[in-house]
Design a protein around this motif. Structure first.
Motif, PDB file in Angstrom:
ATOM      1  N   MET A 161      24.163  64.405  19.896  1.00  0.00           N
ATOM      2  CA  MET A 161      23.428  63.166  20.104  1.00  0.00           C
ATOM      3  C   MET A 161      22.618  62.759  18.869  1.00  0.00           C
ATOM      4  N   GLU A 162      22.192  63.698  18.091  1.00  0.00           N
ATOM      5  CA  GLU A 162      21.365  63.364  16.922  1.00  0.00           C
ATOM      6  C   GLU A 162      22.142  62.586  15.871  1.00  0.00           C
ATOM      7  N   GLN A 163      23.468  62.689  15.849  1.00  0.00           N
ATOM      8  CA  GLN A 163      24.264  61.965  14.858  1.00  0.00           C
ATOM      9  C   GLN A 163      24.382  60.478  15.181  1.00  0.00           C
ATOM     10  N   LEU A 164      23.960  60.077  16.380  1.00  0.00           N
ATOM     11  CA  LEU A 164      23.994  58.662  16.754  1.00  0.00           C
ATOM     12  C   LEU A 164      22.923  57.889  15.995  1.00  0.00           C
ATOM     13  N   ASN A 165      23.134  56.606  15.846  1.00  0.00           N
ATOM     14  CA  ASN A 165      22.180  55.738  15.167  1.00  0.00           C
ATOM     15  C   ASN A 165      21.155  55.224  16.188  1.00  0.00           C
ATOM     16  N   TRP A 166      20.113  56.024  16.428  1.00  0.00           N
ATOM     17  CA  TRP A 166      19.088  55.665  17.408  1.00  0.00           C
ATOM     18  C   TRP A 166      18.211  54.560  16.849  1.00  0.00           C
ATOM     19  N   GLN A 167      17.928  53.553  17.671  1.00  0.00           N
ATOM     20  CA  GLN A 167      17.062  52.435  17.276  1.00  0.00           C
ATOM     21  C   GLN A 167      15.881  52.365  18.231  1.00  0.00           C
ATOM     22  N   LYS A 168      14.677  52.218  17.672  1.00  0.00           N
ATOM     23  CA  LYS A 168      13.472  52.084  18.492  1.00  0.00           C
ATOM     24  C   LYS A 168      13.251  50.631  18.873  1.00  0.00           C
ATOM     25  N   ILE A 187      17.466  53.495  21.762  1.00  0.00           N
ATOM     26  CA  ILE A 187      18.798  53.197  22.301  1.00  0.00           C
ATOM     27  C   ILE A 187      19.839  53.478  21.225  1.00  0.00           C
ATOM     28  N   ALA A 188      21.000  53.958  21.650  1.00  0.00           N
ATOM     29  CA  ALA A 188      22.123  54.201  20.740  1.00  0.00           C
ATOM     30  C   ALA A 188      23.403  53.967  21.530  1.00  0.00           C
ATOM     31  N   SER A 189      24.503  53.766  20.810  1.00  0.00           N
ATOM     32  CA  SER A 189      25.787  53.614  21.494  1.00  0.00           C
ATOM     33  C   SER A 189      26.861  54.396  20.753  1.00  0.00           C
ATOM     34  N   ASP A 190      27.879  54.731  21.508  1.00  0.00           N
ATOM     35  CA  ASP A 190      29.016  55.476  20.986  1.00  0.00           C
ATOM     36  C   ASP A 190      30.252  54.923  21.690  1.00  0.00           C
ATOM     37  N   GLY A 191      30.780  53.847  21.162  1.00  0.00           N
ATOM     38  CA  GLY A 191      31.904  53.204  21.832  1.00  0.00           C
ATOM     39  C   GLY A 191      31.434  52.438  23.045  1.00  0.00           C
ATOM     40  N   GLU A 192      31.972  52.754  24.214  1.00  0.00           N
ATOM     41  CA  GLU A 192      31.629  52.049  25.451  1.00  0.00           C
ATOM     42  C   GLU A 192      30.330  52.550  26.070  1.00  0.00           C
ATOM     43  N   LEU A 193      29.909  53.763  25.730  1.00  0.00           N
ATOM     44  CA  LEU A 193      28.702  54.326  26.332  1.00  0.00           C
ATOM     45  C   LEU A 193      27.450  53.936  25.566  1.00  0.00           C
ATOM     46  N   VAL A 194      26.360  53.777  26.317  1.00  0.00           N
ATOM     47  CA  VAL A 194      25.054  53.446  25.757  1.00  0.00           C
ATOM     48  C   VAL A 194      24.075  54.514  26.238  1.00  0.00           C
ATOM     49  N   TYR A 195      23.208  54.964  25.327  1.00  0.00           N
ATOM     50  CA  TYR A 195      22.254  56.029  25.643  1.00  0.00           C
ATOM     51  C   TYR A 195      20.836  55.512  25.457  1.00  0.00           C
ATOM     52  N   LEU A 196      19.952  55.869  26.373  1.00  0.00           N
ATOM     53  CA  LEU A 196      18.540  55.510  26.302  1.00  0.00           C
ATOM     54  C   LEU A 196      17.720  56.793  26.373  1.00  0.00           C
ATOM     55  N   THR A 229      27.037  52.320  30.725  1.00  0.00           N
ATOM     56  CA  THR A 229      28.084  51.598  29.999  1.00  0.00           C
ATOM     57  C   THR A 229      27.530  50.256  29.523  1.00  0.00           C
ATOM     58  N   ARG A 230      28.198  49.658  28.583  1.00  0.00           N
ATOM     59  CA  ARG A 230      27.769  48.345  28.077  1.00  0.00           C
ATOM     60  C   ARG A 230      27.733  47.293  29.187  1.00  0.00           C
ATOM     61  N   PRO A 231      28.767  47.180  30.030  1.00  0.00           N
ATOM     62  CA  PRO A 231      28.711  46.172  31.104  1.00  0.00           C
ATOM     63  C   PRO A 231      27.564  46.402  32.083  1.00  0.00           C
ATOM     64  N   LYS A 232      27.303  47.654  32.450  1.00  0.00           N
ATOM     65  CA  LYS A 232      26.203  47.935  33.383  1.00  0.00           C
ATOM     66  C   LYS A 232      24.857  47.636  32.746  1.00  0.00           C
ATOM     67  N   LEU A 233      24.699  47.951  31.466  1.00  0.00           N
ATOM     68  CA  LEU A 233      23.449  47.643  30.773  1.00  0.00           C
ATOM     69  C   LEU A 233      23.255  46.133  30.681  1.00  0.00           C
ATOM     70  N   ALA A 234      24.321  45.397  30.434  1.00  0.00           N
ATOM     71  CA  ALA A 234      24.232  43.935  30.353  1.00  0.00           C
ATOM     72  C   ALA A 234      23.762  43.347  31.683  1.00  0.00           C
ATOM     73  N   ILE A 235      24.267  43.869  32.793  1.00  0.00           N
ATOM     74  CA  ILE A 235      23.855  43.392  34.110  1.00  0.00           C
ATOM     75  C   ILE A 235      22.379  43.716  34.344  1.00  0.00           C
ATOM     76  N   TRP A 236      21.962  44.934  33.991  1.00  0.00           N
ATOM     77  CA  TRP A 236      20.572  45.337  34.183  1.00  0.00           C
ATOM     78  C   TRP A 236      19.640  44.480  33.324  1.00  0.00           C
TER      79      TRP A 236
END
Length: 65
Positions: A1-8, A21-30, A43-50
């Motif tokens: 997870m540390e290799q992801l580009n985390w943004q504050k 928040i960071a993403s890796d393809g279709e998945l989004v991490y918080l 996922t990106r679609p679920k985050l967009a709905i939220w």
């Protein structure tokens, strides 16, 4: 997870209360920067709905005292 580009969030404090928040393809991490071991995955679609729901005020009652 540390290799992801985390943004504050621009609303985060300098050392506390930071949401990242960071993403890796279709998945989004918080995560919280003060405890980066706890990560919410979605996922990106679920985050967009939220986000749409949050922008329309659907969750405002959680922030009211």
């Amino acid at each position: 997870m540390e290799q992801l580009n985390w943004q504050k969030s621009s609303f985060s404090g300098t050392n506390t209360n930071c949401l990242e928040i960071a993403s890796d393809g279709e998945l989004v991490y918080l995560r919280e920067s003060d405890d980066p071991t706890r990560i919410v995955t979605t996922t990106r679609p679920k985050l967009a709905i939220w986000l749409h729901s949050a922008k329309t005020g659907e969750f405002d009652h959680f922030t009211e005292a």
